[in-house]
Scaffold this motif. Structure first.
Motif, PDB file in Angstrom:
ATOM      1  N   THR A 164       0.902  -1.320   0.271  1.00 52.90           N
ATOM      2  CA  THR A 164      -0.025   0.080   0.070  1.00 52.90           C
ATOM      3  C   THR A 164       0.853   1.187   0.022  1.00 52.90           C
ATOM      4  O   THR A 164       0.639   2.217  -0.565  1.00 52.90           O
ATOM      5  N   LYS A 165       1.797   1.131   0.925  1.00 58.67           N
ATOM      6  CA  LYS A 165       2.645   2.456   1.082  1.00 58.67           C
ATOM      7  C   LYS A 165       3.568   2.826  -0.385  1.00 58.67           C
ATOM      8  O   LYS A 165       3.650   3.616  -0.932  1.00 58.67           O
ATOM      9  N   TRP A 166       3.903   1.496  -1.089  1.00 61.91           N
ATOM     10  CA  TRP A 166       4.727   1.847  -2.365  1.00 61.91           C
ATOM     11  C   TRP A 166       3.831   2.023  -3.347  1.00 61.91           C
ATOM     12  O   TRP A 166       4.225   2.828  -4.447  1.00 61.91           O
ATOM     13  N   LYS A 167       2.503   1.484  -3.439  1.00 59.47           N
ATOM     14  CA  LYS A 167       1.659   1.880  -4.334  1.00 59.47           C
ATOM     15  C   LYS A 167       1.518   3.444  -4.541  1.00 59.47           C
ATOM     16  O   LYS A 167       1.448   4.097  -5.590  1.00 59.47           O
ATOM     17  N   GLU A 168       1.279   4.204  -3.412  1.00 61.23           N
ATOM     18  CA  GLU A 168       1.173   5.585  -3.259  1.00 61.23           C
ATOM     19  C   GLU A 168       2.313   6.396  -3.772  1.00 61.23           C
ATOM     20  O   GLU A 168       2.233   7.342  -4.287  1.00 61.23           O
ATOM     21  N   THR A 169       3.530   5.865  -3.279  1.00 61.89           N
ATOM     22  CA  THR A 169       4.681   6.590  -3.471  1.00 61.89           C
ATOM     23  C   THR A 169       5.034   6.598  -4.952  1.00 61.89           C
ATOM     24  O   THR A 169       5.262   7.484  -5.836  1.00 61.89           O
ATOM     25  N   ILE A 170       4.885   5.259  -5.433  1.00 66.49           N
ATOM     26  CA  ILE A 170       4.927   5.244  -7.345  1.00 66.49           C
ATOM     27  C   ILE A 170       3.903   6.076  -7.829  1.00 66.49           C
ATOM     28  O   ILE A 170       4.201   6.765  -9.005  1.00 66.49           O
ATOM     29  N   ARG A 171       2.786   6.190  -7.499  1.00 68.61           N
ATOM     30  CA  ARG A 171       1.580   6.993  -8.227  1.00 68.61           C
ATOM     31  C   ARG A 171       2.085   8.356  -8.219  1.00 68.61           C
ATOM     32  O   ARG A 171       1.957   9.277  -9.102  1.00 68.61           O
ATOM     33  N   LYS A 172       2.600   8.885  -6.793  1.00 64.89           N
ATOM     34  CA  LYS A 172       3.145  10.193  -6.496  1.00 64.89           C
ATOM     35  C   LYS A 172       4.281  10.435  -7.706  1.00 64.89           C
ATOM     36  O   LYS A 172       4.319  11.719  -8.238  1.00 64.89           O
ATOM     37  N   ALA A 173       5.181   9.667  -7.859  1.00 64.14           N
ATOM     38  CA  ALA A 173       6.077   9.965  -8.822  1.00 64.14           C
ATOM     39  C   ALA A 173       5.846  10.303 -10.438  1.00 64.14           C
ATOM     40  O   ALA A 173       6.450  11.197 -10.762  1.00 64.14           O
ATOM     41  N   SER A 174       4.890   9.671 -10.672  1.00 62.46           N
ATOM     42  CA  SER A 174       4.289   9.840 -12.253  1.00 62.46           C
ATOM     43  C   SER A 174       3.407  10.996 -12.253  1.00 62.46           C
ATOM     44  O   SER A 174       3.017  11.732 -13.366  1.00 62.46           O
TER      45      SER A 174
END
Length: 468
Positions: free
Chosen positions: A438-448
């Motif tokens: 869940t944490k990484w999903k949000e981090t990756i979304r923010k990156a793009s």
């Protein structure tokens, strides 16, 4: 003041519209799809894109399908094997040499043709597996950007080999090995061409040769996210003009900023979409184990048998992708009692479905990046290439899955398959893994997303290209 800002913005957009990038992908699905997605991002920001796949890829997968749904221009070049392509080549080394020779000539002809038609190329973006493309670009006085489809960690490992800082073969009995820009690795965690030295010499040469002339490139694009590999990106950035531009997946599954970007637009296999999605819709949320080893990995027959037994013993419903070329390896009289076996499926649609609770994967980088982007817990059973390194990061660095342990014969047995599935689906460690996903999903979304790390890097590239 507002008029000045608006005029300035319009001026930048007009300059961007005149810019033209020629994109040259390596002729396999796992390499074409990321470059297609990057091309869509650039096009969305006003860059004109021409894609130059091989004739075989164009005639068999792109013609009449992708061209009908995209304004990206497609001009194929020859690889010298137009009837069978890379996958059908018996000798990969001979194929690569022929592609270099014929491709260099036909790519040069394409650059000249585009210029004569009033569409001059300003920058050539090429898959780093084909360093000769950069030589062609420089011969025409063009800017060049190398695109690495692998993780930054694997790229760093190959760079160390190229520079002679990692001696091969690895010494027998080597313990943990530490390299700058890479998490400490056991020998078995290295890409298979390194850990099993001599197994696929043509592929090892291709991986290492990515760095043969890379210092002549104006940009290095890496299919990753800064936040995923901070130390590795920072180390590599001191050596080369590196920009992270991931995740290279359709926008619908990340930031949702590109309208109607719901699929890659290329599939070398026909997905059984309706069957898969209907079957998943009849399953409870988080109850299904999804199993896929990608478009190229070949799984040993004994491993297929153990995997089938482990899936059956776990008693979870499962969706298992077994390519037509691999079907003969299924156990005799195998019946998918609680599962569904298909030859191909729409992976992003499946991974984003609420019914999926776990992804059993070879840990190819595209599949790994998709699972990270969609927040799906993984059980890693690496087969070859970079997959062991990706599995190490999944299990030990990002904490988004378990790596199944093989026995002395290199086979992950039924009991280990069952243990990993139960732990990820129901165990305490599985709960921690799902929090991490869940944490990484949000981090990756923010990156793009707008002004995220990857978005800023793409904007900086366009700004520098415009100035050049």
């Amino acid at each position: 003041m507002e008029c000045e800002k608006r005029d300035s913005k319009m001026g930048k957009e007009m300059r961007a519209e005149r810019l033209h990038c020629l994109v040259v992908p390596f002729p396999t699905q796992g390499h074409i799809n990321p470059m297609l997605q990057f091309s869509k991002r650039l096009q969305h920001k006003g860059i004109n894109i021409t894609l130059a796949p091989t004739l075989f890829i164009f005639n068999n997968t792109l013609k009449g399908s992708y061209t009908a749904s995209s304004s990206i221009s497609i001009h194929p070049i020859s690889d010298g094997h137009d009837q069978g392509g890379f996958a059908a080549a018996d000798n990969k080394e001979e194929y690569l040499e022929a592609y270099k020779e014929v491709g260099s000539r036909t790519l040069g002809e394409l650059i000249g043709e585009l210029k004569s038609k009033g569409a001059p190329v300003h920058c050539v973006i090429y898959d780093a597996f084909m360093p000769w493309v950069l030589d062609v670009a420089k011969r025409f006085g063009l800017l060049g950007g190398a695109f690495f489809t692998m993780s930054c960690a694997v790229g760093n490992i190959c760079c160390h080999v190229n520079q002679g800082e990692l001696k091969l073969p690895l010494m027998e009995g080597s313990g943990e090995i530490s390299l700058p820009g890479v998490t400490p690795l056991q020998p078995a965690d290295f890409p298979s061409f390194i850990s099993d030295f001599g197994s696929y010499p043509a592929f090892l040469k291709m991986l290492v040769d990515q760095f043969s002339n890379v210092k002549n490139a104006d940009w290095i694009f890496c299919n990753t996210i800064y936040e995923l590999e901070e130390k590795g990106v920072e180390w590599a950035g001191k050596q080369l003009p590196l920009k992270t531009i991931g995740p290279t997946i359709p926008s619908m599954y990340a930031d949702k900023r590109l309208e109607n970007d719901k699929s890659y637009g290329l599939s070398m296999f026909q997905p059984e979409t309706d069957i898969c999605m209907k079957w998943l819709s009849e399953r409870a949320d988080g109850s299904v184990v999804y199993v896929s080893f990608g478009s190229m990995a070949e799984v040993k027959e004994e491993q297929m048998e153990e995997l089938a037994s482990g899936l059956k013993a776990s008693n979870y419903p499962y969706l298992w992708v077994v390519r037509a070329s691999e079907e003969a390896k299924l156990p005799r009289n195998f019946a998918a009692e609680k599962g569904l076996v298909v030859t191909w499926c729409p992976q992003l649609d499946v991974l984003s479905h609420d019914a999926i609770g776990c992804f059993v994967t070879h840990c190819g980088w595209n599949s790994t990046l998709e699972a990270l982007s969609l927040g799906v817990a993984m059980v890693a059973i690496p087969v070859w290439t970079d997959q062991s390194t990706n599995a190490k990061y999944v299990s030990s660095v990002w904490g988004t899955g378990l790596r199944a342990h093989p026995d002395n014969e290199g086979i992950v047995r039924k009991g280990e398959v069952e243990r990993c599935l139960r732990e990820v689906m129901e165990g305490d460690q599985g709960k921690k893994i799902k929090r991490n996903t869940t944490k990484w999903k949000e981090t990756i979304r923010k990156a793009s997303d707008e002004d995220g790390s990857s978005d800023r890097n793409i904007n900086e590239f366009i700004a520098k290209l415009s100035q050049s």
